[in-house]
Motif scaffolding. Structure first.
Motif, PDB file in Angstrom:
ATOM      1  N   LEU A 383      52.746  34.552  29.847  1.00 30.27           N
ATOM      2  CA  LEU A 383      52.983  35.991  29.765  1.00 30.27           C
ATOM      3  C   LEU A 383      54.227  36.298  28.944  1.00 30.27           C
ATOM      4  N   TYR A 384      55.275  35.512  29.132  1.00 32.03           N
ATOM      5  CA  TYR A 384      56.492  35.661  28.347  1.00 32.03           C
ATOM      6  C   TYR A 384      56.449  34.703  27.160  1.00 32.03           C
ATOM      7  N   ILE A 385      57.020  35.144  26.063  1.00 32.64           N
ATOM      8  CA  ILE A 385      57.160  34.281  24.894  1.00 32.64           C
ATOM      9  C   ILE A 385      58.584  33.737  24.885  1.00 32.64           C
ATOM     10  N   PRO A 386      58.772  32.423  24.895  1.00 34.11           N
ATOM     11  CA  PRO A 386      60.130  31.854  24.992  1.00 34.11           C
ATOM     12  C   PRO A 386      61.000  32.239  23.803  1.00 34.11           C
ATOM     13  N   LYS A 387      62.301  32.371  24.075  1.00 34.16           N
ATOM     14  CA  LYS A 387      63.255  32.649  23.001  1.00 34.16           C
ATOM     15  C   LYS A 387      63.539  31.377  22.193  1.00 34.16           C
ATOM     16  N   SER A 388      63.398  30.249  22.847  1.00 30.13           N
ATOM     17  CA  SER A 388      63.553  28.973  22.155  1.00 30.13           C
ATOM     18  C   SER A 388      62.776  27.917  22.919  1.00 30.13           C
ATOM     19  N   GLY A 389      62.587  26.778  22.293  1.00 27.61           N
ATOM     20  CA  GLY A 389      61.839  25.705  22.935  1.00 27.61           C
ATOM     21  C   GLY A 389      60.349  25.832  22.694  1.00 27.61           C
ATOM     22  N   GLU A 390      59.599  24.955  23.351  1.00 29.83           N
ATOM     23  CA  GLU A 390      58.163  24.921  23.116  1.00 29.83           C
ATOM     24  C   GLU A 390      57.418  24.388  24.327  1.00 29.83           C
ATOM     25  N   MET A 391      56.126  24.726  24.361  1.00 30.64           N
ATOM     26  CA  MET A 391      55.212  24.171  25.374  1.00 30.64           C
ATOM     27  C   MET A 391      54.055  23.520  24.632  1.00 30.64           C
ATOM     28  N   LEU A 392      53.665  22.333  25.095  1.00 29.60           N
ATOM     29  CA  LEU A 392      52.552  21.617  24.492  1.00 29.60           C
ATOM     30  C   LEU A 392      51.495  21.323  25.548  1.00 29.60           C
ATOM     31  N   PHE A 393      50.298  21.759  25.295  1.00 28.90           N
ATOM     32  CA  PHE A 393      49.158  21.509  26.172  1.00 28.90           C
ATOM     33  C   PHE A 393      48.359  20.371  25.564  1.00 28.90           C
ATOM     34  N   ASN A 394      48.367  19.236  26.249  1.00 31.58           N
ATOM     35  CA  ASN A 394      47.721  18.039  25.685  1.00 31.58           C
ATOM     36  C   ASN A 394      48.252  17.741  24.271  1.00 31.58           C
ATOM     37  N   ASP A 395      49.577  17.886  24.097  1.00 35.72           N
ATOM     38  CA  ASP A 395      50.241  17.636  22.816  1.00 35.72           C
ATOM     39  C   ASP A 395      49.911  18.675  21.745  1.00 35.72           C
ATOM     40  N   VAL A 396      49.236  19.749  22.129  1.00 34.93           N
ATOM     41  CA  VAL A 396      48.951  20.846  21.196  1.00 34.93           C
ATOM     42  C   VAL A 396      49.974  21.955  21.442  1.00 34.93           C
ATOM     43  N   LEU A 397      50.712  22.352  20.405  1.00 37.76           N
ATOM     44  CA  LEU A 397      51.754  23.367  20.543  1.00 37.76           C
ATOM     45  C   LEU A 397      51.137  24.724  20.856  1.00 37.76           C
ATOM     46  N   ILE A 398      51.687  25.403  21.882  1.00 39.30           N
ATOM     47  CA  ILE A 398      51.212  26.744  22.248  1.00 39.30           C
ATOM     48  C   ILE A 398      51.893  27.758  21.338  1.00 39.30           C
ATOM     49  N   THR A 399      51.097  28.517  20.591  1.00 39.79           N
ATOM     50  CA  THR A 399      51.599  29.537  19.676  1.00 39.79           C
ATOM     51  C   THR A 399      50.828  30.836  19.915  1.00 39.79           C
ATOM     52  N   ASN A 400      51.151  31.859  19.125  1.00 41.15           N
ATOM     53  CA  ASN A 400      50.418  33.122  19.235  1.00 41.15           C
ATOM     54  C   ASN A 400      48.939  32.950  18.915  1.00 41.15           C
ATOM     55  N   ASN A 401      48.608  31.917  18.137  1.00 37.98           N
ATOM     56  CA  ASN A 401      47.216  31.709  17.745  1.00 37.98           C
ATOM     57  C   ASN A 401      46.356  31.134  18.860  1.00 37.98           C
ATOM     58  N   ASN A 402      46.983  30.467  19.836  1.00 33.52           N
ATOM     59  CA  ASN A 402      46.171  29.869  20.909  1.00 33.52           C
ATOM     60  C   ASN A 402      46.703  30.198  22.299  1.00 33.52           C
ATOM     61  N   ARG A 403      47.652  31.145  22.380  1.00 33.33           N
ATOM     62  CA  ARG A 403      48.249  31.445  23.686  1.00 33.33           C
ATOM     63  C   ARG A 403      47.210  32.020  24.659  1.00 33.33           C
ATOM     64  N   SER A 404      46.293  32.850  24.166  1.00 37.27           N
ATOM     65  CA  SER A 404      45.271  33.374  25.074  1.00 37.27           C
ATOM     66  C   SER A 404      44.321  32.274  25.532  1.00 37.27           C
ATOM     67  N   ASP A 405      44.052  31.280  24.651  1.00 35.54           N
ATOM     68  CA  ASP A 405      43.255  30.118  25.064  1.00 35.54           C
ATOM     69  C   ASP A 405      43.971  29.358  26.169  1.00 35.54           C
ATOM     70  N   TYR A 406      45.290  29.230  26.016  1.00 32.58           N
ATOM     71  CA  TYR A 406      46.084  28.542  27.038  1.00 32.58           C
ATOM     72  C   TYR A 406      46.025  29.300  28.366  1.00 32.58           C
ATOM     73  N   ARG A 407      46.172  30.611  28.319  1.00 29.22           N
ATOM     74  CA  ARG A 407      46.121  31.395  29.560  1.00 29.22           C
ATOM     75  C   ARG A 407      44.751  31.285  30.227  1.00 29.22           C
ATOM     76  N   ASP A 408      43.730  31.105  29.415  1.00 29.38           N
ATOM     77  CA  ASP A 408      42.390  30.957  29.981  1.00 29.38           C
ATOM     78  C   ASP A 408      42.238  29.669  30.785  1.00 29.38           C
ATOM     79  N   MET A 409      43.175  28.743  30.646  1.00 31.64           N
ATOM     80  CA  MET A 409      43.134  27.504  31.415  1.00 31.64           C
ATOM     81  C   MET A 409      43.807  27.645  32.777  1.00 31.64           C
ATOM     82  N   LEU A 410      44.438  28.809  33.024  1.00 25.74           N
ATOM     83  CA  LEU A 410      45.223  29.014  34.240  1.00 25.74           C
ATOM     84  C   LEU A 410      44.581  30.052  35.145  1.00 25.74           C
ATOM     85  N   SER A 411      44.811  29.871  36.435  1.00 24.67           N
ATOM     86  CA  SER A 411      44.457  30.884  37.420  1.00 24.67           C
ATOM     87  C   SER A 411      45.725  31.223  38.203  1.00 24.67           C
TER      88      SER A 411
END
Length: 550
Positions: A383-411
């Motif tokens: 929901l929040y976009i970090p000011k710095s740093g990164e998150m990797l899902f299965n070594d794939v960087l979470i960006t604006n292009n796939n953030r909604s895909d990432y959220r779809d993996m969560l409940s």
């Protein structure tokens, strides 16, 4: 979305060209009647078909009837589609904007933006009325120039002076209306507090009186006073315009014969023209306050757009299916976040966090109020976009292009969880769903809830604890890889609290699900694999339960 302007509101289905064409034809028809009526009164023949002027008159009336019917029908379509198109654009833009933009706007601003759209729905009709009035004025003034140019110049000069007076007075009206809109925003915030915190209002006479007298009543009194000033200024404009015509009539009757020595035929023509001008000029004067309202609405909507523009975190709705794959691990590297005030000063900072979460782990998070737990959860949930740093899902960087895909993996079940009134997830909520029946029994809701078979949904007249249990059922039905619970057990009785930690979480873990929960139930900390503590924006420690004693 580009800046909203008057023209941008008509850029669909050739609305503006057609509306302008209709207005011009209608105005020319109305203006032509002046010539026919005036010539008939003066006994002057038409330059063509002089013996059949009555046929021409009837032709104009019949033609106008059918044209007006078609024109008004088109106006109905344009007006209704107009509001629908703009409202859907605003909601869609807000939908694809990031969560922080929504928080900056607030519910009150969103509601007032919808009110602005509702107000602007009348713009097509007002535009036509305004354009129609302008064309009729131009044609009528042109007719006066044809009758007697010197007299027409005098009349036009007086009308221009009158316009400058109106423009000056309209600045005062606009200033008051703009302040009134600021008060409307504040009132909507008070109104939302009143509706959402009604139980708290009932629990304190002091709070209730303060909200009603010091805020709501004071706000409405100030707004009404400004509205009265605007209405009185608009009334002054209307009366000035109305009585200015008497002044113009006096000039035509008493000044023009003496100064210019014109005959009665010219005087009669000018009189008919002036009497005809009363309508369109009066319409423009009456529309001025509405036009100012449109200007303010455009400004407010553009402010709305400015906050959300460029803050999209939702990829194209026609994008390919989720490419992240099944969850294996989530890597968090130097993730940080800052809250800033209106002066861009940092008021809270979540220090850089490094963490790796594996598939099937159960992680509990605890810490005091304001320690950064919820901020971390908002970052973790995307929901929040970090000011710095990164998150990797299965070594794939979470960006604006796939953030909604990432959220779809969560409940997620947040602390302020809200149950929707409709079944937007299209769950199978019918009695024939065996999994649902088992979950309802497990949550002790099978004897309480009522299922709407026709609409495939569940009636939700439940207590707060029951709503949380129903939310948990929905979460399980989502069958996501990662479950996030923000103090889910806080509103449960001891038996269900124990059941949550001893049965529900282990069951999710046994299915390979990853569970991350904010909790202060230290008696059940042994139910997790890792325990993380937050304090003043720092992740201070990370305990492995297997080597800890509680």
């Amino acid at each position: 979305m580009k800046k909203i302007t008057f023209l941008s509101f008509f850029k669909f289905k050739l609305a503006l060209p057609l509306l302008a064409l209709f207005a011009i034809i209608h105005s020319l028809w109305s203006s032509t009647l002046i010539i026919i009526i005036n010539n008939k009164i003066a006994g002057t023949s038409l330059p063509f078909l002089s013996d059949y002027d009555w046929i021409i008159y009837i032709f104009f009336i019949i033609t106008s009837f059918f044209f007006t019917y078609f024109f008004k029908g088109y106006m109905i379509k344009v007006t209704l589609n107009f509001g629908k198109e703009m409202m859907l654009k605003i909601i869609n833009k807000l939908r694809i904007s990031d969560y922080e933009s929504y928080l900056r706007l607030g519910e009150a601003r969103v509601r007032t933006a919808m009110n602005d759209i509702g107000f602007l729905e009348s713009l097509p009709e007002v535009f036509i009325a305004f354009l129609n009035a302008v064309i009729m004025i131009l044609v009528t003034v042109g007719y006066m120039f044809w009758l007697y140019p010197q007299g027409a110049l005098l009349i036009v000069a007086l009308i221009i002076i009158l316009c400058f007076v109106f423009l000056y007075r309209n600045k005062i009206i606009e200033k008051n209306m703009d302040k009134e809109r600021d008060l409307d925003d504040s009132f909507m915030r008070n109104y939302n507090d009143f509706l959402h915190g009604f139980n708290k209002i009932k629990m304190s006479t002091k709070r209730s009186d303060s909200m009603f007298f010091d805020h709501i009543t004071k706000n409405r009194n100030e707004a009404i006073n400004l509205s009265i000033k605007s209405e009185l200024a608009a009334l002054g404009n209307n009366l000035t315009g109305e009585y200015s015509f008497y002044f113009l009539i006096g000039i035509i009757l008493f000044v023009m014969p003496v100064v210019f020595g014109v005959d009665q035929g010219v005087i009669a023509g000018f009189m008919v023209a002036i009497l005809f001008l009363i309508g369109p000029i009066g319409n423009i004067i009456n529309l001025m306050k509405t036009l100012i309202g449109y200007k303010i609405a455009f400004s407010r909507l553009n402010e709305f757009n400015e906050i959300t523009t460029g803050n999209f975190d939702y990829q194209d709705l026609q994008a390919t299916p989720n490419q992240l794959g099944d969850f294996k691990k989530l890597s968090i590297n130097n993730l940080s976040y800052q809250y800033v005030d209106e002066k861009e000063s940092v008021i809270f900072e979540l220090q850089p966090i490094n963490l790796e979460i594996q598939k099937g782990e159960v992680i509990f998070i605890y810490g005091g109020n304001g320690s950064g737990k919820s901020t971390f959860i908002n970052l973790l949930s995307g929901l929040y976009i970090p000011k710095s740093g990164e998150m990797l899902f299965n070594d794939v960087l979470i960006t604006n292009n796939n953030r909604s895909d990432y959220r779809d993996m969560l409940s997620c079940i947040f602390s302020d969880n809200y149950l929707f009134t409709e079944n937007y997830d299209n769950f199978d909520l019918l009695p024939s769903n065996e999994q649902l029946n088992e979950l309802l029994k497990e949550m002790a809701l099978d004897k309480i809830i009522k299922q709407d078979i026709t609409e495939n949904k569940i009636f939700q007249n439940l207590s707060s604890g029951q709503k949380k249990r129903l939310a948990l059922i929905y979460s399980v039905l989502e069958d996501k890889d990662i479950f996030i619970f923000d103090e889910w057990a806080a509103e449960q009785d001891p038996d269900f609290r124990k059941y949550f930690y001893k049965n529900i979480i282990p069951d999710l873990k046994s299915k390979g699900k990853t569970v991350i929960a904010i909790t202060h139930d230290d008696a059940y900390y042994k139910s997790c694999d890792r325990l993380i503590k937050f304090n003043y924006g720092k992740m201070l420690e990370e305990n492995t339960i297997a080597s800890s004693s509680f």
